[in-house]
Enzyme design. Sequence first.
Site, short mmCIF file in Angstrom:
data_model
loop_
_atom_site.label_atom_id
_atom_site.label_comp_id
_atom_site.label_asym_id
_atom_site.label_seq_id
_atom_site.Cartn_x
_atom_site.Cartn_y
_atom_site.Cartn_z
N SER A 188 8.98 -33.31 9.85
CA SER A 188 7.86 -32.80 10.65
C SER A 188 7.97 -33.23 12.11
O SER A 188 8.37 -34.37 12.41
CB SER A 188 6.53 -33.35 10.12
OG SER A 188 6.28 -32.90 8.82
N GLN A 193 -3.39 -33.46 5.04
CA GLN A 193 -4.13 -32.25 4.66
C GLN A 193 -4.75 -32.35 3.28
O GLN A 193 -5.88 -31.90 3.06
CB GLN A 193 -3.18 -31.05 4.73
CG GLN A 193 -3.81 -29.72 4.37
CD GLN A 193 -2.77 -28.60 4.32
OE1 GLN A 193 -1.60 -28.81 4.62
NE2 GLN A 193 -3.20 -27.43 3.92
N VAL A 203 -8.22 -29.37 8.20
CA VAL A 203 -8.86 -28.80 9.39
C VAL A 203 -9.54 -27.45 9.14
O VAL A 203 -10.12 -26.88 10.07
CB VAL A 203 -7.87 -28.70 10.59
CG1 VAL A 203 -7.37 -30.06 11.02
CG2 VAL A 203 -6.73 -27.74 10.28
N ILE A 246 -0.38 -29.02 13.83
CA ILE A 246 -0.85 -28.32 12.64
C ILE A 246 -0.83 -26.82 12.87
O ILE A 246 -1.27 -26.34 13.92
CB ILE A 246 -2.30 -28.78 12.32
CG1 ILE A 246 -2.29 -30.25 11.84
CG2 ILE A 246 -2.96 -27.85 11.31
CD1 ILE A 246 -3.67 -30.83 11.65
N TYR A 253 7.68 -13.63 13.68
CA TYR A 253 6.74 -14.70 14.02
C TYR A 253 5.30 -14.15 14.11
O TYR A 253 4.32 -14.86 13.84
CB TYR A 253 7.17 -15.37 15.34
CG TYR A 253 6.57 -16.75 15.54
CD1 TYR A 253 6.91 -17.81 14.70
CD2 TYR A 253 5.67 -16.99 16.57
CE1 TYR A 253 6.35 -19.07 14.88
CE2 TYR A 253 5.12 -18.25 16.76
CZ TYR A 253 5.46 -19.27 15.92
OH TYR A 253 4.91 -20.52 16.11
N LYS A 274 -0.63 -18.76 18.57
CA LYS A 274 -0.14 -19.73 19.56
C LYS A 274 -0.62 -19.35 20.96
O LYS A 274 -0.89 -20.24 21.79
CB LYS A 274 1.39 -19.83 19.52
CG LYS A 274 1.94 -20.51 18.26
CD LYS A 274 1.43 -21.91 18.08
CE LYS A 274 2.20 -22.67 17.00
NZ LYS A 274 1.52 -23.94 16.62
N LEU A 295 9.20 -27.64 7.39
CA LEU A 295 8.55 -26.90 6.30
C LEU A 295 7.86 -25.64 6.85
O LEU A 295 7.98 -24.56 6.28
CB LEU A 295 7.50 -27.83 5.68
CG LEU A 295 7.09 -27.58 4.24
CD1 LEU A 295 8.30 -27.62 3.34
CD2 LEU A 295 6.06 -28.63 3.82
N1 LIG Z 1 9.35 -26.22 13.72
C1 LIG Z 1 9.38 -25.47 14.81
O1 LIG Z 1 10.37 -24.78 15.09
C2 LIG Z 1 8.22 -25.46 15.75
C3 LIG Z 1 8.42 -25.01 17.07
C4 LIG Z 1 7.34 -25.01 17.95
C5 LIG Z 1 6.09 -25.44 17.50
N2 LIG Z 1 5.94 -25.87 16.21
C6 LIG Z 1 4.60 -26.32 15.80
O2 LIG Z 1 4.66 -27.68 15.48
C7 LIG Z 1 3.54 -27.98 14.64
C8 LIG Z 1 4.02 -28.81 13.46
O3 LIG Z 1 4.79 -28.01 12.59
P1 LIG Z 1 6.19 -28.46 11.98
O4 LIG Z 1 7.20 -27.46 12.41
O5 LIG Z 1 6.42 -29.89 12.24
O6 LIG Z 1 5.99 -28.17 10.42
P2 LIG Z 1 5.38 -29.08 9.23
O7 LIG Z 1 5.29 -28.13 8.09
O8 LIG Z 1 6.16 -30.31 9.06
O9 LIG Z 1 3.93 -29.46 9.77
C9 LIG Z 1 2.83 -28.59 9.68
C10 LIG Z 1 1.65 -29.45 9.30
O10 LIG Z 1 0.45 -28.67 9.31
C11 LIG Z 1 -0.37 -29.22 8.32
N3 LIG Z 1 -1.47 -28.32 7.96
C12 LIG Z 1 -1.40 -27.01 7.59
N4 LIG Z 1 -2.63 -26.58 7.24
C13 LIG Z 1 -3.49 -27.63 7.41
C14 LIG Z 1 -4.87 -27.82 7.18
N5 LIG Z 1 -5.66 -26.84 6.72
N6 LIG Z 1 -5.41 -29.04 7.45
C15 LIG Z 1 -4.64 -30.05 7.91
N7 LIG Z 1 -3.31 -29.94 8.13
C16 LIG Z 1 -2.75 -28.74 7.87
C17 LIG Z 1 0.58 -29.45 7.16
O11 LIG Z 1 0.02 -30.33 6.22
C18 LIG Z 1 1.78 -30.03 7.88
O12 LIG Z 1 1.69 -31.43 7.92
C19 LIG Z 1 2.93 -26.64 14.27
O13 LIG Z 1 1.84 -26.38 15.13
C20 LIG Z 1 4.05 -25.67 14.55
O14 LIG Z 1 3.60 -24.37 14.78
C21 LIG Z 1 6.97 -25.89 15.34
#
Ligand SMILES: NC(=O)c1ccc[n+]([C@@H]2O[C@H](COP(=O)([O-])OP(=O)(O)OC[C@H]3O[C@@H](n4cnc5c(N)ncnc54)[C@H](O)[C@@H]3O)[C@@H](O)[C@H]2O)c1
Length: 249
Positions: A17, A38, A61, A88, A151, A158, A190
Amino acid sequence: MLKGQKILVMGVANKRSIAWGCAQAIIAAGGDVIYTYQNERIKQKLLKILPAEATLVACDVSDDQAIETAFQTIKTEIGMIDGIVHAIAFANREELEGVVYETSRAGYLLAQEISAYSLIAVAKYGRLILKQPGSIVTLTYFGSERAIPNYNVMGIAKASLEASVRYLARDLGAENIRVNAISAGAIKTLAVTGVKDYRALLDESERRTVDGQSVTIEEVGNTASFLLSPLASGITGDVIYVDKGVHLI
Ligand SMILES: NC(=O)c1ccc[n+]([C@@H]2O[C@H](COP(=O)([O-])OP(=O)(O)OC[C@H]3O[C@@H](n4cnc5c(N)ncnc54)[C@H](O)[C@@H]3O)[C@@H](O)[C@H]2O)c1
């Protein structure tokens, strides 16, 4: 940079993550991390990767009451905090493919609720336990600005998240709380595996970096650490790219 600071990190699901990268960077910079999870399933995963003394607080959330309770619990158990990392997002798998006009009303609203509105709700309750100066950092992606294949609804969420950052920064500025987003490059987590053909997205994204190496959760974490720190006192309402130049190319 963060010596003695208490930072709430929301969104660790596992060691891949982005929130995990943020937590490690915060700890390396001298800060203490409080984690939210979560649900029970994720709590059990966190218990396996975190030290026994770590503070974990439940926070789904999608539920305002759960957010309010989480912040009250943190205030009682830990006291006031210095910063929050909101990492999240969620959208149904069937909305992360094909054409955007097939997005269902329910799927659209769910993506907005979890991925964008949740920042507003977190700011609402978080400000009550944030010290001044305080800092809130969220995670966004370039799909807010460009039409990235598959996406779709998440790109729209976003865009909404980034606008929320600007309005929150305006309104919380009076309380000396800064709000910023990091636009991270694509990283295999994930969340990304929910996007159809995510392998192609990751490969294309890596190909478009300036040095052919995808950004890491450590690099994103270091920028989060900086944005949480007093070194970033002049930055608010902004979106900082941490994507190895993908948005340029
Ligand atoms: N991985 C990428 O390429 C990337 C790029 C840019 C931005 N992001 C953003 O980074 C952030 C983290 O995502 P990640 O890629 O680390 O994936 P990740 O799956 O590891 O993390 C996503 C998290 O969101 C949480 N979540 C989802 N629904 C929820 C709820 N109802 N209540 C509380 N928590 C909730 C999940 O439990 C998880 O811990 C996200 O906002 C994602 O859009 C990711």
